[in-house]
Design a protein around this motif. Structure first.
Motif, PDB file in Angstrom:
ATOM      1  N   LYS A  62       0.833  -1.214   0.000  1.00 54.09           N
ATOM      2  CA  LYS A  62       0.000   0.000   0.000  1.00 54.09           C
ATOM      3  C   LYS A  62       0.862   1.256   0.000  1.00 54.09           C
ATOM      4  O   LYS A  62       0.546   2.238  -0.669  1.00 54.09           O
ATOM      5  CB  LYS A  62      -0.937  -0.012   1.205  1.00 54.09           C
ATOM      6  CG  LYS A  62      -2.035  -1.037   1.083  1.00 54.09           C
ATOM      7  CD  LYS A  62      -2.948  -1.021   2.286  1.00 54.09           C
ATOM      8  CE  LYS A  62      -4.003  -2.109   2.121  1.00 54.09           C
ATOM      9  NZ  LYS A  62      -4.867  -2.219   3.283  1.00 54.09           N
ATOM     10  N   ASN A  63       1.961   1.242   0.736  1.00 55.69           N
ATOM     11  CA  ASN A  63       2.814   2.431   0.784  1.00 55.69           C
ATOM     12  C   ASN A  63       3.544   2.660  -0.525  1.00 55.69           C
ATOM     13  O   ASN A  63       3.693   3.809  -0.973  1.00 55.69           O
ATOM     14  CB  ASN A  63       3.785   2.347   1.956  1.00 55.69           C
ATOM     15  CG  ASN A  63       3.071   2.496   3.281  1.00 55.69           C
ATOM     16  OD1 ASN A  63       2.077   3.216   3.385  1.00 55.69           O
ATOM     17  ND2 ASN A  63       3.550   1.811   4.291  1.00 55.69           N
ATOM     18  N   CYS A  64       3.995   1.593  -1.180  1.00 62.19           N
ATOM     19  CA  CYS A  64       4.632   1.754  -2.493  1.00 62.19           C
ATOM     20  C   CYS A  64       3.629   2.313  -3.497  1.00 62.19           C
ATOM     21  O   CYS A  64       3.965   3.192  -4.298  1.00 62.19           O
ATOM     22  CB  CYS A  64       5.212   0.430  -2.986  1.00 62.19           C
ATOM     23  SG  CYS A  64       6.639  -0.148  -2.024  1.00 62.19           S
ATOM     24  N   LEU A  65       2.393   1.831  -3.452  1.00 64.89           N
ATOM     25  CA  LEU A  65       1.362   2.351  -4.359  1.00 64.89           C
ATOM     26  C   LEU A  65       1.072   3.821  -4.061  1.00 64.89           C
ATOM     27  O   LEU A  65       0.842   4.606  -4.988  1.00 64.89           O
ATOM     28  CB  LEU A  65       0.092   1.509  -4.261  1.00 64.89           C
ATOM     29  CG  LEU A  65       0.217   0.067  -4.783  1.00 64.89           C
ATOM     30  CD1 LEU A  65      -1.075  -0.701  -4.542  1.00 64.89           C
ATOM     31  CD2 LEU A  65       0.605   0.043  -6.252  1.00 64.89           C
ATOM     32  N   ARG A  66       1.107   4.205  -2.809  1.00 65.98           N
ATOM     33  CA  ARG A  66       0.946   5.627  -2.464  1.00 65.98           C
ATOM     34  C   ARG A  66       2.065   6.453  -3.092  1.00 65.98           C
ATOM     35  O   ARG A  66       1.835   7.539  -3.624  1.00 65.98           O
ATOM     36  CB  ARG A  66       0.981   5.812  -0.943  1.00 65.98           C
ATOM     37  CG  ARG A  66      -0.286   5.410  -0.231  1.00 65.98           C
ATOM     38  CD  ARG A  66      -0.143   5.504   1.279  1.00 65.98           C
ATOM     39  NE  ARG A  66       0.214   6.852   1.726  1.00 65.98           N
ATOM     40  CZ  ARG A  66       0.763   7.099   2.917  1.00 65.98           C
ATOM     41  NH1 ARG A  66       1.019   6.121   3.770  1.00 65.98           N
ATOM     42  NH2 ARG A  66       1.055   8.340   3.253  1.00 65.98           N
ATOM     43  N   CYS A 100       1.194  -5.450 -10.918  1.00 68.68           N
ATOM     44  CA  CYS A 100       0.851  -4.032 -10.971  1.00 68.68           C
ATOM     45  C   CYS A 100      -0.657  -3.837 -11.182  1.00 68.68           C
ATOM     46  O   CYS A 100      -1.239  -4.456 -12.075  1.00 68.68           O
ATOM     47  CB  CYS A 100       1.626  -3.358 -12.114  1.00 68.68           C
ATOM     48  SG  CYS A 100       1.383  -1.593 -12.216  1.00 68.68           S
ATOM     49  N   PRO A 101      -1.300  -2.998 -10.367  1.00 72.01           N
ATOM     50  CA  PRO A 101      -2.731  -2.736 -10.554  1.00 72.01           C
ATOM     51  C   PRO A 101      -3.030  -2.205 -11.960  1.00 72.01           C
ATOM     52  O   PRO A 101      -2.214  -1.465 -12.535  1.00 72.01           O
ATOM     53  CB  PRO A 101      -3.058  -1.670  -9.506  1.00 72.01           C
ATOM     54  CG  PRO A 101      -1.967  -1.758  -8.500  1.00 72.01           C
ATOM     55  CD  PRO A 101      -0.747  -2.224  -9.243  1.00 72.01           C
ATOM     56  N   ASP A 102      -4.198  -2.565 -12.483  1.00 68.86           N
ATOM     57  CA  ASP A 102      -4.576  -2.177 -13.837  1.00 68.86           C
ATOM     58  C   ASP A 102      -4.514  -0.668 -14.058  1.00 68.86           C
ATOM     59  O   ASP A 102      -4.108  -0.213 -15.123  1.00 68.86           O
ATOM     60  CB  ASP A 102      -5.978  -2.689 -14.179  1.00 68.86           C
ATOM     61  CG  ASP A 102      -6.007  -4.198 -14.317  1.00 68.86           C
ATOM     62  OD1 ASP A 102      -4.944  -4.810 -14.564  1.00 68.86           O
ATOM     63  OD2 ASP A 102      -7.107  -4.789 -14.184  1.00 68.86           O
ATOM     64  N   ASP A 103      -4.913   0.128 -13.059  1.00 67.02           N
ATOM     65  CA  ASP A 103      -4.957   1.579 -13.248  1.00 67.02           C
ATOM     66  C   ASP A 103      -3.585   2.211 -13.340  1.00 67.02           C
ATOM     67  O   ASP A 103      -3.462   3.376 -13.699  1.00 67.02           O
ATOM     68  CB  ASP A 103      -5.769   2.251 -12.138  1.00 67.02           C
ATOM     69  CG  ASP A 103      -5.117   2.141 -10.770  1.00 67.02           C
ATOM     70  OD1 ASP A 103      -4.715   1.017 -10.383  1.00 67.02           O
ATOM     71  OD2 ASP A 103      -5.020   3.173 -10.086  1.00 67.02           O
TER      72      ASP A 103
END
Length: 147
Positions: A104-108, A142-145
């Motif tokens: 979650k922090n990397c995605l942030r 990796c998330p689609d967005d």
């Protein structure tokens, strides 16, 4: 009471190579934008990237004296302020290893970097023994967005 020892001549300290400009043979003059604290922010997942980014930071600072690099173990004071750390960094390096895109922090950090139009550098850990994977496997996490 006796003290024994030997006196050794001083060792010659090996010169540490530094990056120099071809045109002047001098180290580059580092500039940093207004309201920025770091030249580079190192984004990674602790479980598979901590050692590698520590080495990246050490080596870059040897090669480019004066380079200011954000690394969580050295600079993080508040995990809730990740977006502000990104804001105060000139360039963001994403160290891609297994699990990076599940953090979650990397995605942030990724989303904040994109929202702020920060220059991005991608570094892939390819060694499976060190948490690496193929680009295809890492992209699969990796998330689609974000693709």
């Amino acid at each position: 009471f006796f003290l024994t020892g030997a006196v050794a001549p001083p060792r010659r300290v090996a010169k540490v190579p530094t990056i120099r400009l071809a045109s002047t043979k001098q180290p580059p003059e580092l500039s940093i934008g207004t309201d920025l604290t770091w030249h580079l922010f190192l984004s990674h997942i602790w479980s598979t990237g901590q050692d590698a980014v520590g080495n990246i930071k050490s080596e870059l600072q040897l090669l480019v004296p004066g380079l200011k690099i954000f690394l969580d173990v050295d600079d993080l004071k508040d995990i809730g302020s990740l977006e502000e750390y990104i804001q105060h960094s000139q360039v963001i390096l994403f160290f891609l290893s297994c699990g990076y895109f599940r953090s979650k922090n990397c995605l942030r950090e990724i989303r904040s970097s994109l929202e702020q139009s920060k220059p991005i550098v991608l570094v892939q850990e390819a060694d499976p023994d060190k948490g690496g994977g193929t680009l295809q496997a890492l992209r699969g996490e990796c998330p689609d967005d974000l693709q």
